[in-house]
Scaffold this active site. Structure first.
Site, mmCIF file in Angstrom:
data_model
loop_
_atom_site.group_PDB
_atom_site.id
_atom_site.type_symbol
_atom_site.label_atom_id
_atom_site.label_comp_id
_atom_site.label_asym_id
_atom_site.label_seq_id
_atom_site.Cartn_x
_atom_site.Cartn_y
_atom_site.Cartn_z
ATOM 1 N N ARG B 73 -75.708 -81.722 67.310
ATOM 2 C CA ARG B 73 -75.785 -83.181 67.252
ATOM 3 C C ARG B 73 -77.157 -83.694 66.816
ATOM 4 N NH1 ARG B 73 -72.634 -86.221 71.059
ATOM 5 N NH2 ARG B 73 -71.963 -84.089 71.491
ATOM 6 N N THR B 74 -78.187 -83.284 67.554
ATOM 7 C CA THR B 74 -79.507 -83.829 67.267
ATOM 8 C C THR B 74 -80.016 -83.351 65.913
ATOM 9 O OG1 THR B 74 -79.997 -83.834 69.613
ATOM 10 C CG2 THR B 74 -81.870 -84.035 68.127
ATOM 11 N N LYS B 101 -89.246 -61.347 71.476
ATOM 12 C CA LYS B 101 -89.653 -60.072 70.871
ATOM 13 C C LYS B 101 -90.975 -60.157 70.152
ATOM 14 C CE LYS B 101 -85.133 -58.093 69.922
ATOM 15 N NZ LYS B 101 -84.049 -58.709 69.173
ATOM 16 N N ARG B 123 -87.591 -78.853 68.617
ATOM 17 C CA ARG B 123 -86.869 -78.794 69.881
ATOM 18 C C ARG B 123 -87.147 -77.442 70.496
ATOM 19 N NH1 ARG B 123 -80.820 -80.303 71.605
ATOM 20 N NH2 ARG B 123 -81.856 -82.310 71.691
ATOM 21 N N HIS B 151 -87.257 -86.554 75.569
ATOM 22 C CA HIS B 151 -86.429 -86.534 74.360
ATOM 23 C C HIS B 151 -86.538 -87.953 73.813
ATOM 24 C CE1 HIS B 151 -83.471 -85.649 71.458
ATOM 25 N NE2 HIS B 151 -82.441 -85.319 72.210
#
Lengths: 180, 327, 435
Positions: B73-74, B101, B123, B151
Site C-alpha cells: 500500500r504505502t 547477514k 521504511r 509514520h
C-alpha cells in the site's frame, strides 16, 4: 511611481479586446477562456462577462496554475518553493480554441509553461494569447495575439498590475527595481 | 513573465516551504508547515482527475523507495506520487535477512548515496532509522514508517481526509482505538491532531498503552464507549496477531468484544461521524465488516488521498538546493 | 628513586588526613606523609596551590575487551586510558571472548597487564561457565589465578539457586559476587528506560523495577548466605531504596553508580542528537527522579563506589539503528571531570567523600591493596586539579573506542597526574604541574 493605466483605461482596453476576440474568431463558438493564476484568472472572468454582454453567449472559463510547469522550479538558490494552487478547468479543452489570459507578458516563460500544462489537459484546436501588458524582453519565441498595452521597459523596472479583485484597485504601475 | 506581485497580506504565503531537509516525523513540524502540506495536497489531488495524470515538477529527480519492511500500500502510493510528478523512481525492497547477514543500513545508504538520489523514502523496522540516514545522507529523507516511532505521511493523509469531510481539525473529537503501544500511526496522529487543536481520545487495553500516554496531550481510557461518545472521527488501528502471543490481551475474539468497532458502538458517536483505518484491516478484530464497508467509512478516501499528500511532501522537500535545516 | 610531592593538599581519609602535607615516595612505595618533610636526595615535585593529592583511584567496573574483542579495546589501550583518567588500578570484567571462567584466561589478562605496565589490573572472574548460567565456574581456580570477585556481568546470574550457590562458594574465599541486576523477562527486548522519552521515540522500554527486582533478590540471598553482594552500575531509585533497607538491616550489600547515571537522564536519547547510540547502555539512562536519587545516595553514603562501567565499542558497531547498537559507553577518561564538576563543584559532596567513592571503598570491597597513602603501601597516587577547565574531546581519548555522549562537554575539574608504583604514568600538561 507612474501609473501607466488607470481603472478607466483598463476597462476600455478589456472591452476593446473582447470585441477583437469576437471579430477574429467570428463569434464565440468553441471558444474557452483560461486565465493564468492569479491575476490572469480575474482578467479572464471579466472578459467572459464582457463577451456575454456583447454576444449573449456564455464562454466557459477556467483557472490554470502553472507552478508545477515552471522551468525555474527546482533551481532556486535559496528560498521557498512557489505555493501550488488548484487548477480548475471544468470543461474539456479538446477541439476548442483556448484563449489563454495573463496580466503581463515579459520573458515568455510563463506562457511556455501554460502551453505545456494545457497540452496535458487535452488537444485544443488552437491557443491564442491575451495579455493586458506586453513589456518586451522576450527570451522565448512567444507572441501575444491580443495586447492591452505595449509598454517598453528597462530590465531594471517592474510592471505591477493591480486588480480590484486582489488589490482593491485597478491600475498598472511602472516601478524602478523589483522582480517583474 | 508575470511574477506574483504581492500587495495584500492575504496574498502573502504564510510559509511556502518546509523548514527542513527531511520529513522524519510530525513531532518536528510546526502547525503552519502542516497546513502548507495539506493545502499543497489539495492542488495535487486535482492532478489525479486529469486525463494526463502527470506534471513535470520533479522531472529529472531520482527518488529511491528503500523499504526494509514489506508494504504494498504505502510503497505503491509513494511510487504513483513520484511518477505523477515525473520523477524517476527506484524501488528497493530489502528482505530483512540480507541485512542480518551483511550490509548495515549505514553502508546501504552510503552506497546508494554514491548514485546521487535526490530523495530517499525509507521504511524500516527500527525506530530512529530515518534519523540515522538523515545524518549520513545528503539526500532528502522521507520517513515512510520507522519501527514504532512515526509514520508522518499517514497522519498527513488522515488529516487531509478529515479536513475534506469536516472542513477543519480544531475542536473535533477524534477517538483512536487500537494497539497504541506499538503503533507508529498513533504517535504521528497524536502529534498532528494535538498540534492542530483537535480533542484526541485514545482507547485500548492498558497493556497496550505507551508509558505516560497523557503527557502527549490526549485523554486515555480503556472504555471504548467513553472514547467514541459524540466523536466526530473514529480511527481504528490494526491489531497484530503477535501481540496476542505477547500476552497483551487474551484473544482476538475478546479484543473484538471489548474494543471492536461495531455498528452499535458507532451509534454513540455523532451522526456524521467518519470511520478511518490506515489499513490493512483485520475484519472482525478491530472493526466489524459492516462498519468497514458502511456509509460512515472513509477508508478508501484515505488511500486516494495518500497519493495527493505524498505528492505534496515530495514536491515541498524536493526544492533544488540546500534548505535550512531545523535547529 | 625518591620523589617528594611537596606542599599539596593531601586527602587520605583512611589516615584522617586532609590538609597541606608532603608525600615522600621511595621507589615503588610511600615512605612517609607529613608536614615539611626533609628533602634529602629526593627529587622535588612542587604541588601548585589548588591541586589535591589522593590515594590512587580504582575503577572496579571496566571492560578491557581482551582477549577476543581487541578491535574495541586491549589491556594496553584500556590501562593507558585508565591512567589518563586518573585511575591507578582497574578491575576488569569477564565477558571477554572467551569468557574469563578459567585460570588460563585470567593468566592471559594478567600477562597483558604486566606487558603494558600501566594501571594495575585485577581480573574479575565469571560466576558460571561461559557465563551461561548453568554450571558454576571453577571459582577457587579463578581466585588462585588472581581474580578478586566473580560476576556474570552483561546479564544477571540466571537463577536464584545458582546465585545462592555462587555466594556460598565465593564466600568461602571472601570474594564478593558482583551482580548486573535485572529481571530478564521484564527486560524483554528493551533498549531504553521505560518512560515518556522511550514512548515518544518508539523504543521498547525497561522499567526501573526490572533492575530493582535483581537487587532485591541479591540482598535476600546475601542475607541468607552471609556473603558479600555488590550491585553493579545501579541506576534506579527503587534499587537505591532496596539497598538502603538492606544496609539498615545489616546485610552485606554494597553498590556502585556510574557517572553517566548521576549526570544524564533519558532526555539525552532525544537531544541534542535523537537516537544517539552513545546514549544507549544497560542499565539505561533513566528519568530525572532516578538520576536525582543516585545523586542523593552518593551524598548520604548509601552509594559506596563510583565505577565507570567503561564499555568500549567500535565506531562501526555504534553507527547503526538504535535497536541494534550494542549497549555501553567509555568512561575512564570522563569520570573524574564529571565527578568533580557534578558532585564536588555542585556542592553535593566534598573532596574527602569523593576519595572514598573512588579509592577507599573500591579497595575495601574487592579486598585489594590501595585506598590510602599509609607508609609502606604502593605509591599509587592520583593528583587532581579541581579547578582545571576541561573540554572532553572524543577524538583524543586514549581508549581505542570513542563512544561517549560527553564529546564537547566543558567541565570544571580534571586529573593533573597519575602515579603507579611511584612512576608518573600520566601528566597533564595543562595542569601546571612540573613532573
Amino acid at each position: 511611481m507612474p501609473v501607466v493605466m488607470d481603472a478607466d483605461r483598463i476597462a476600455r482596453t478589456l472591452t476593446r479586446i473582447a470585441h477583437e476576440i469576437v471579430e477574429r474568431n467570428k463569434g464565440v463558438d468553441d471558444l474557452a477562456l483560461v486565465g493564468v493564476r492569479t491575476r490572469g484568472v480575474h482578467l479572464a472572468r471579466r472578459l467572459a462577462r464582457t463577451l456575454k454582454e456583447i454576444t449573449g453567449d456564455d464562454v466557459p472559463t477556467g483557472a490554470l496554475d502553472i507552478t508545477l510547469y515552471r522551468d525555474d522550479l527546482m533551481r532556486h538558490a535559496v528560498g521557498p518553493q512557489p505555493l501550488v494552487r488548484r487548477t480548475e478547468i471544468p470543461f474539456s479543452i479538446d477541439d476548442r480554441k483556448i484563449l489563454l489570459v495573463d496580466d503581463v507578458l515579459y520573458t515568455g516563460r510563463t506562457t511556455r509553461a501554460a502551453l505545456d500544462a494545457l497540452i496535458d489537459f487535452g488537444r485544443p484546436r488552437g491557443i491564442q494569447l491575451i495579455v493586458l501588458v506586453d513589456r518586451g524582453h522576450r527570451e522565448l519565441p512567444i507572441k501575444a495575439d491580443y495586447v492591452g498595452k505595449n509598454l517598453p521597459t528597462a530590465p531594471d523596472q517592474s510592471v505591477q498590475v493591480c486588480l480590484q479583485e486582489t488589490d482593491n484597485r485597478d491600475e498598472v504601475v511602472l516601478q524602478q527595481g523589483g522582480a517583474a | 513573465m508575470s511574477a506574483p506581485v504581492i500587495t495584500r497580506v492575504e496574498d502573502m504565503p504564510a510559509v511556502t516551504s518546509l523548514r527542513r531537509k527531511d520529513l522524519l516525523g510530525i513531532a518536528d513540524l510546526a502547525p503552519d508547515e502542516i497546513s502548507l502540506v495539506l493545502e499543497t495536497a489539495e492542488a495535487m489531488k486535482e492532478i489525479g482527475s486529469r486525463p494526463i495524470k502527470k506534471v513535470p515538477a520533479l522531472r529529472g529527480k531520482t527518488v529511491v523507495n528503500l523499504f526494509f519492511e514489506p508494504s504494498t500500500r504505502t510503497r505503491t502510493s509513494f511510487e504513483i506520487a513520484e511518477k505523477r510528478l515525473s520523477a524517476d523512481t527506484l524501488n528497493i525492497a530489502i528482505a530483512s535477512s540480507s541485512v542480518v547477514k551483511g550490509e548495515t543500513l549505514a553502508d546501504t545508504a552510503l552506497n546508494l548515496e554514491a548514485m546521487q538520489p535526490d530523495m530517499i523514502v525509507l521504511r524500516h523496522s527500527s525506530s530512529g532509522a530515518c534519523h540515522l540516514l538523515a545524518r549520513i545522507c545528503r539526500s532528502a529523507i522521507i520517513n515512510a514508517g520507522d519501527g514504532m516511532h512515526e509514520h508522518p505521511t499517514q497522519a498527513l493523509l488522515d488529516a487531509f481526509t478529515i479536513r475534506e469531510r469536516k472542513q477543519r481539525l480544531a475542536g473535533l473529537k477524534v477517538a483512536i482505538v487500537g494497539d497504541l503501544l506499538h503503533s507508529r500511526v498513533l504517535r504521528s496522529n497524536i502529534h498532528l491532531l494535538t498540534k492542530m487543536g483537535a480533542d484526541v481520545w485514545v482507547c485500548g487495553p492498558p497493556t497496550l498503552f505507551p508509558t505516560d500516554i497523557t503527557r502527549f496531550g490526549v485523554r486515555a481510557t480503556s472504555r471504548v464507549d467513553e472514547a467514541v461518545a459524540d466523536a466526530d472521527v473514529i480511527m481504528l488501528l490494526r491489531i497484530q496477531l503477535e501481540r496476542m502471543e505477547g500476552a497483551f490481551f487474551p484473544s482476538l475474539r475478546e479484543y473484538f468484544n471489548v474494543f471492536g468497532m461495531t455498528e452499535a458502538r458507532l451509534r454513540l458517536a455523532k451522526p456524521d461521524v467518519i470511520i478511518m483505518h490506515p489499513g490493512p484491516m483485520n475484519r472482525g478484530v478491530e472493526i466489524a465488516s459492516e462498519v468497514a464497508d458502511g456509509p460512515f467509512s472513509v477508508i478508501l478516501d484515505q488511500v486516494a488521498n495518500g497519493v495527493a499528500v505524498r505528492m505534496a511532501v515530495l514536491y515541498l522537500l524536493a526544492g533544488g538546493a540546500e534548505h535550512e535545516t531545523a535547529a | 628513586m625518591k620523589r617528594l610531592l611537596k606542599g599539596g593538599r593531601v586527602i587520605d581519609p583512611v589516615n584522617g588526613i586532609d590538609g597541606i602535607h608532603d608525600v615522600l615516595i621511595d621507589g615503588e612505595r610511600i615512605a612517609a606523609v607529613g608536614r615539611d618533610l626533609p628533602i634529602d636526595d629526593a627529587s622535588v615535585i612542587e604541588i601548585p596551590a589548588g591541586l589535591i593529592v589522593c590515594p590512587g583511584f580504582i575503577d572496579i567496573h571496566v571492560h578491557l575487551r581482551e582477549p577476543g574483542q581487541e578491535h574495541k579495546e586491549t589491556v594496553a589501550s584500556g590501562t593507558a586510558s585508565a591512567v589518563a583518567g586518573g585511575f591507578t588500578a582497574v578491575a576488569c570484567m569477564p565477558n571477554t571472548t572467551p569468557v574469563n571462567d578459567d585460570a588460563n584466561v585470567t593468566a592471559y589478562i594478567l600477562s597483558k597487564a604486566a606487558e603494558a605496565n600501566l594501571a594495575r589490573v585485577y581480573p574479575i572472574g565469571a560466576v558460571s561457565r561461559g557465563s551461561q548460567g548453568e554450571l558454576l565456574a571453577d571459582i577457587a581456580e579463578l581466585k588462585n589465578a588472581g581474580c578478586v570477585a566473580i560476576t556474570d556481568d552483561g546479564h544477571p546470574v540466571k537463577t536464584a539457586l545458582l546465585m545462592r550457590r555462587a555466594m556460598e562458594y565465593a564466600g568461602m574465599f571472601g570474594m564478593p559476587v558482583i551482580e548486573h541486576c535485572e529481571d530478564a523477562s521484564l527486560k524483554g527486548d528493551g533498549v531504553a528506560h521505560e518512560g515518556y522519552v522511550a514512548a515518544t521515540l518508539g523504543l521498547r522500554g525497561m522499567p526501573g523495577a526490572c533492575e530493582a527486582l535483581g537487587v532485591e533478590r541479591g540482598i535476600l540471598l546475601s542475607e541468607l548466605t552471609g556473603s558479600a553482594f555488590h550491585v553493579a552500575h545501579m541506576s534506579a531509585r527503587a534499587s537505591l531504596r532496596a539497598v538502603r533497607k538492606g544496609k539498615e538491616a545489616g546485610v552485606r550489600v554494597t553498590c556502585e553508580v556510574a557517572p553517566h547515571h548521576f549526570t544524564l537522564t533519558d532526555e539525552a536519547l532525544n537531544s541534542p542528537v535523537p537516537y544517539d547510540t552513545n546514549t544507549k547502555m544497560n542499565p539505561p539512562l533513566r528519568e530525572a527522579a532516578d538520576r536525582d536519587a543516585m545523586l542523593s545516595g552518593i551524598a548520604d553514603g548509601s552509594v559506596d563506589v563510583i565505577a565507570t562501567d567503561h564499555a568500549p565499542h567500535h565506531y562501526d558497531e555504534k553507527q547503526v539503528e538504535f535497536d541494534r547498537a550494542p549497549f555501553g559507553i567509555v568512561g575512564l577518561e570522563t569520570a573524574v571531570p564529571l565527578s568533580l564538576d557534578r558532585l564536588v563543584h555542585a556542592g553535593r559532596i566534598r573532596l574527602p567523600r569523593l576519595v572514598e567513592l573512588l579509592s577507599v571503598n573500591p579497595a575495601r570491597i574487592l579486598g585489594i591493596a590501595g585506598g590510602s597513602l599509609s607508609a609502606g603501601v604502593a605509591a599509587d597516587v592520583t593528583i587532581l586539579a579541581p579547578d582545571l577547565r576541561v573540554r572532553i574531546d572524543a577524538a583524543r581519548l586514549r581508549s581505542r573506542s570513542k563512544n561517549t555522549p560527553f564529546d564537547g562537554w566543558e567541565l570544571r575539574g580534571g586529573v593533573a597526574a597519575t602515579f603507579v608504583g611511584g612512576r608518573p604514568l600520566f601528566v597533564n600538561s595543562e595542569a601546571a604541574l612540573a613532573v
